[in-house]
Design a protein around this motif. Structure first.
Motif, PDB file in Angstrom:
ATOM      1  N   LEU A  33       0.901  -1.104   0.067  1.00  0.00           N
ATOM      2  CA  LEU A  33      -0.045  -0.074   0.015  1.00  0.00           C
ATOM      3  C   LEU A  33       0.791   1.246   0.060  1.00  0.00           C
ATOM      4  CD1 LEU A  33      -2.917  -0.913   2.665  1.00  0.00           C
ATOM      5  CD2 LEU A  33      -2.949  -0.835  -0.015  1.00  0.00           C
ATOM      6  N   SER A  34       2.046   1.338   0.825  1.00  0.00           N
ATOM      7  CA  SER A  34       2.943   2.420   0.841  1.00  0.00           C
ATOM      8  C   SER A  34       3.457   2.596  -0.489  1.00  0.00           C
ATOM      9  CB  SER A  34       3.870   2.072   1.869  1.00  0.00           C
ATOM     10  OG  SER A  34       4.941   3.094   1.667  1.00  0.00           O
ATOM     11  N   GLU A  35       3.980   1.229  -1.269  1.00  0.00           N
ATOM     12  CA  GLU A  35       4.323   1.720  -2.358  1.00  0.00           C
ATOM     13  C   GLU A  35       3.524   2.241  -3.643  1.00  0.00           C
ATOM     14  OE1 GLU A  35       6.354  -1.158  -6.222  1.00  0.00           O
ATOM     15  OE2 GLU A  35       6.286  -1.864  -4.138  1.00  0.00           O
ATOM     16  N   ASP A  36       2.466   1.647  -3.525  1.00  0.00           N
ATOM     17  CA  ASP A  36       1.240   2.178  -4.555  1.00  0.00           C
ATOM     18  C   ASP A  36       0.728   3.745  -4.105  1.00  0.00           C
ATOM     19  OD1 ASP A  36       1.250  -0.460  -5.537  1.00  0.00           O
ATOM     20  OD2 ASP A  36      -0.804  -0.990  -4.370  1.00  0.00           O
ATOM     21  N   SER A  37       0.892   4.090  -3.007  1.00  0.00           N
ATOM     22  CA  SER A  37       0.431   5.297  -2.804  1.00  0.00           C
ATOM     23  C   SER A  37       1.372   6.421  -2.884  1.00  0.00           C
ATOM     24  CB  SER A  37       0.059   5.607  -1.198  1.00  0.00           C
ATOM     25  OG  SER A  37      -0.262   6.838  -0.799  1.00  0.00           O
ATOM     26  N   VAL A  38       2.724   6.042  -2.847  1.00  0.00           N
ATOM     27  CA  VAL A  38       3.657   6.685  -3.058  1.00  0.00           C
ATOM     28  C   VAL A  38       3.869   7.164  -4.651  1.00  0.00           C
ATOM     29  CG1 VAL A  38       6.471   7.117  -3.033  1.00  0.00           C
ATOM     30  CG2 VAL A  38       5.136   6.376  -0.931  1.00  0.00           C
ATOM     31  N   LYS A  39       3.545   6.096  -5.267  1.00  0.00           N
ATOM     32  CA  LYS A  39       3.488   6.232  -6.827  1.00  0.00           C
ATOM     33  C   LYS A  39       2.468   7.010  -7.392  1.00  0.00           C
ATOM     34  CE  LYS A  39       5.809   1.810  -7.917  1.00  0.00           C
ATOM     35  NZ  LYS A  39       5.697   0.495  -8.729  1.00  0.00           N
ATOM     36  N   GLU A  40       1.259   6.873  -6.601  1.00  0.00           N
ATOM     37  CA  GLU A  40       0.272   7.461  -6.922  1.00  0.00           C
ATOM     38  C   GLU A  40       0.076   9.216  -6.648  1.00  0.00           C
ATOM     39  OE1 GLU A  40      -4.857   7.569  -6.408  1.00  0.00           O
ATOM     40  OE2 GLU A  40      -3.577   5.669  -6.022  1.00  0.00           O
ATOM     41  N   ARG A  41       0.331   9.288  -5.237  1.00  0.00           N
ATOM     42  CA  ARG A  41       0.389  10.762  -4.797  1.00  0.00           C
ATOM     43  C   ARG A  41       1.724  11.258  -4.173  1.00  0.00           C
ATOM     44  NH1 ARG A  41      -2.870  12.325  -0.456  1.00  0.00           N
ATOM     45  NH2 ARG A  41      -2.073  10.559   0.741  1.00  0.00           N
ATOM     46  N   GLY A  42       2.796  10.445  -4.069  1.00  0.00           N
ATOM     47  CA  GLY A  42       3.875  10.923  -3.695  1.00  0.00           C
ATOM     48  C   GLY A  42       4.300  10.920  -2.185  1.00  0.00           C
ATOM     49  N   LEU A  43       3.447  10.267  -1.512  1.00  0.00           N
ATOM     50  CA  LEU A  43       3.464  10.067   0.309  1.00  0.00           C
ATOM     51  C   LEU A  43       2.440   9.079   0.313  1.00  0.00           C
ATOM     52  CD1 LEU A  43       0.652  11.688   0.750  1.00  0.00           C
ATOM     53  CD2 LEU A  43       2.069  13.767   0.503  1.00  0.00           C
ATOM     54  N   PHE A  44       2.314   8.676   1.758  1.00  0.00           N
ATOM     55  CA  PHE A  44       1.831   7.703   2.351  1.00  0.00           C
ATOM     56  C   PHE A  44       1.169   7.922   3.617  1.00  0.00           C
ATOM     57  CE2 PHE A  44       1.658   3.370   4.749  1.00  0.00           C
ATOM     58  CZ  PHE A  44       0.427   2.910   4.131  1.00  0.00           C
ATOM     59  N   THR A  45      -0.043   8.178   4.237  1.00  0.00           N
ATOM     60  CA  THR A  45      -0.401   8.506   5.316  1.00  0.00           C
ATOM     61  C   THR A  45      -1.017   7.378   5.982  1.00  0.00           C
ATOM     62  OG1 THR A  45      -2.700   9.302   4.450  1.00  0.00           O
ATOM     63  CG2 THR A  45      -1.136  10.921   4.526  1.00  0.00           C
ATOM     64  N   ILE A  46      -0.674   7.097   7.241  1.00  0.00           N
ATOM     65  CA  ILE A  46      -0.996   6.072   7.814  1.00  0.00           C
ATOM     66  C   ILE A  46      -1.337   6.394   9.412  1.00  0.00           C
ATOM     67  CG2 ILE A  46       1.334   5.481   8.356  1.00  0.00           C
ATOM     68  CD1 ILE A  46       0.649   2.312   8.660  1.00  0.00           C
ATOM     69  N   ASP A  70       9.918   3.334   1.203  1.00  0.00           N
ATOM     70  CA  ASP A  70      10.335   4.788   1.141  1.00  0.00           C
ATOM     71  C   ASP A  70       9.849   5.508   2.223  1.00  0.00           C
ATOM     72  OD1 ASP A  70      11.060   7.242   0.592  1.00  0.00           O
ATOM     73  OD2 ASP A  70      10.327   7.582  -1.492  1.00  0.00           O
ATOM     74  N   TRP A  71      10.663   5.200   3.469  1.00  0.00           N
ATOM     75  CA  TRP A  71      10.180   5.944   4.841  1.00  0.00           C
ATOM     76  C   TRP A  71       9.988   7.389   4.872  1.00  0.00           C
ATOM     77  CZ3 TRP A  71       8.022   2.101   7.516  1.00  0.00           C
ATOM     78  CH2 TRP A  71       8.593   0.708   7.421  1.00  0.00           C
ATOM     79  N   THR A  72      10.679   8.120   4.212  1.00  0.00           N
ATOM     80  CA  THR A  72      10.640   9.657   3.981  1.00  0.00           C
ATOM     81  C   THR A  72       9.056  10.113   3.544  1.00  0.00           C
ATOM     82  OG1 THR A  72      11.664   9.762   1.632  1.00  0.00           O
ATOM     83  CG2 THR A  72      13.165   9.587   3.841  1.00  0.00           C
ATOM     84  N   LYS A  73       8.658   9.339   3.156  1.00  0.00           N
ATOM     85  CA  LYS A  73       7.223   9.589   2.323  1.00  0.00           C
ATOM     86  C   LYS A  73       6.086   9.237   3.415  1.00  0.00           C
ATOM     87  CE  LYS A  73       8.915  11.174  -1.813  1.00  0.00           C
ATOM     88  NZ  LYS A  73      10.130  10.682  -1.627  1.00  0.00           N
ATOM     89  N   TRP A  74       6.528   8.668   4.429  1.00  0.00           N
ATOM     90  CA  TRP A  74       5.411   8.304   5.258  1.00  0.00           C
ATOM     91  C   TRP A  74       5.068   9.486   6.363  1.00  0.00           C
ATOM     92  CZ3 TRP A  74       4.566   3.216   8.046  1.00  0.00           C
ATOM     93  CH2 TRP A  74       4.401   2.245   6.980  1.00  0.00           C
ATOM     94  N   TYR A  75       3.800   9.571   6.437  1.00  0.00           N
ATOM     95  CA  TYR A  75       3.002  10.504   7.497  1.00  0.00           C
ATOM     96  C   TYR A  75       2.293   9.675   8.488  1.00  0.00           C
ATOM     97  CZ  TYR A  75       4.397  14.452   4.419  1.00  0.00           C
ATOM     98  OH  TYR A  75       5.264  15.348   3.732  1.00  0.00           O
TER      99      TYR A  75
END
Length: 267
Positions: A33-46, A70-75
């Motif tokens: 889910l993280s990979e998909d979200s980063v590809k689609e939106r550039g970040l991942f909110t959890i 890509d942990w730097t894209k996690w919120y």
């Protein structure tokens, strides 16, 4: 071994023989889910919770995920939190920091914990304001149906009484439509907490519901068979636009009727 099939709510159900198997699959699920979200939106909110969750996601701290995610894209947010100091044994933040956050490269500025220096009511208000600002900035997506924040993933655990986050049976918080609310009468200690409300939970793109242990078998059965039952918060988790995936061990799934489900798939 895991079994997967659609429930009445069109949710995916995964059943595991061991907690290790559950943890392995949960780590892969979150990483994907993280990979998909980063590809689609550039970040991942959890949004996380407390309880045993951190002990179930520890595999994310190991290879290959500690290098490939890509942990730097996690919120990171909390779907509920206890109104205690951050260094208190009951703090979900403390539990998450020690067991997860300190072991991966998530940016400190991307971790949103509650203010533990104000009243629980003020903390809820401040948390709602912080999330509202992130919605305005489009860091957090927004639901098309109700303008609620739309987190990429909310992870919840089912309590033995069927509660999720800090939404307990017969508690007035179940009726709240604000994004964040507070309670002062939790049946579990400590009594003061903040929590996401059902509109926010059900607006998520993805919801993972986790239940392990024999004491979860009855609430899991009721939740799956009585969708929308207001007496059981877990049964009221039904995403409006997103997907719900249940992660159960064999004990929590003991009372689920699988007979007659011809599409039952053994993974």
């Amino acid at each position: 071994m895991a079994a997967s099939y659609d429930t009445k709510s069109k949710s995916e159900l995964r059943i595991f023989e061991s907690l290790d198997d559950l943890s392995t699959d949960l780590a892969e699920y979150i990483a994907q889910l993280s990979e998909d979200s980063v590809k689609e939106r550039g970040l991942f909110t959890i949004a996380l919770t407390g309880g045993s969750l951190i002990s179930l996601i520890w595999k994310l701290c190991e290879a290959p995920y500690n290098k490939t995610v890509d942990w730097t894209k996690w919120y990171v947010f909390w779907a509920d939190e206890r109104a205690v100091a951050k260094n208190h044994v009951d703090s979900n933040y403390k539990l998450t920091k020690e067991g997860f956050l300190s072991k991966v490269a998530i940016l400190h500025s991307h971790i949103y914990s509650i203010n533990d220096n104000v009243t629980v009511e003020e903390a809820a208000g401040e948390y709602k304001f912080a999330i509202r600002q992130l919605v305005k900035a489009r860091t957090i997506d927004v639901s098309e149906s109700n303008d609620c924040p739309k987190f990429d993933l909310i992870i919840l655990e089912v309590g033995s009484d069927g509660h999720v986050a800090s939404l307990f049976p017969r508690n007035a918080a179940l009726e709240h439509e604000e994004w964040i609310t507070h309670i002062t009468d939790s049946p579990e200690s400590p009594p003061e907490r903040i929590t996401f409300t059902l509109p926010v939970i059900n607006s998520a793109s993805n919801i993972a519901m986790i239940a392990t242990g024999k004491d979860k078998a009855i609430p899991v059965q009721v939740a799956l068979e009585s969708l929308g039952d207001a007496s059981l918060p877990a049964s009221m988790v039904n995403p409006t636009e997103g997907k719900l995936v249940w992660f159960l061990d064999r004990y929590a799934s003991a009372f689920i009727a699988t007979s007659g489900k011809g599409d039952l798939e053994i993974l």
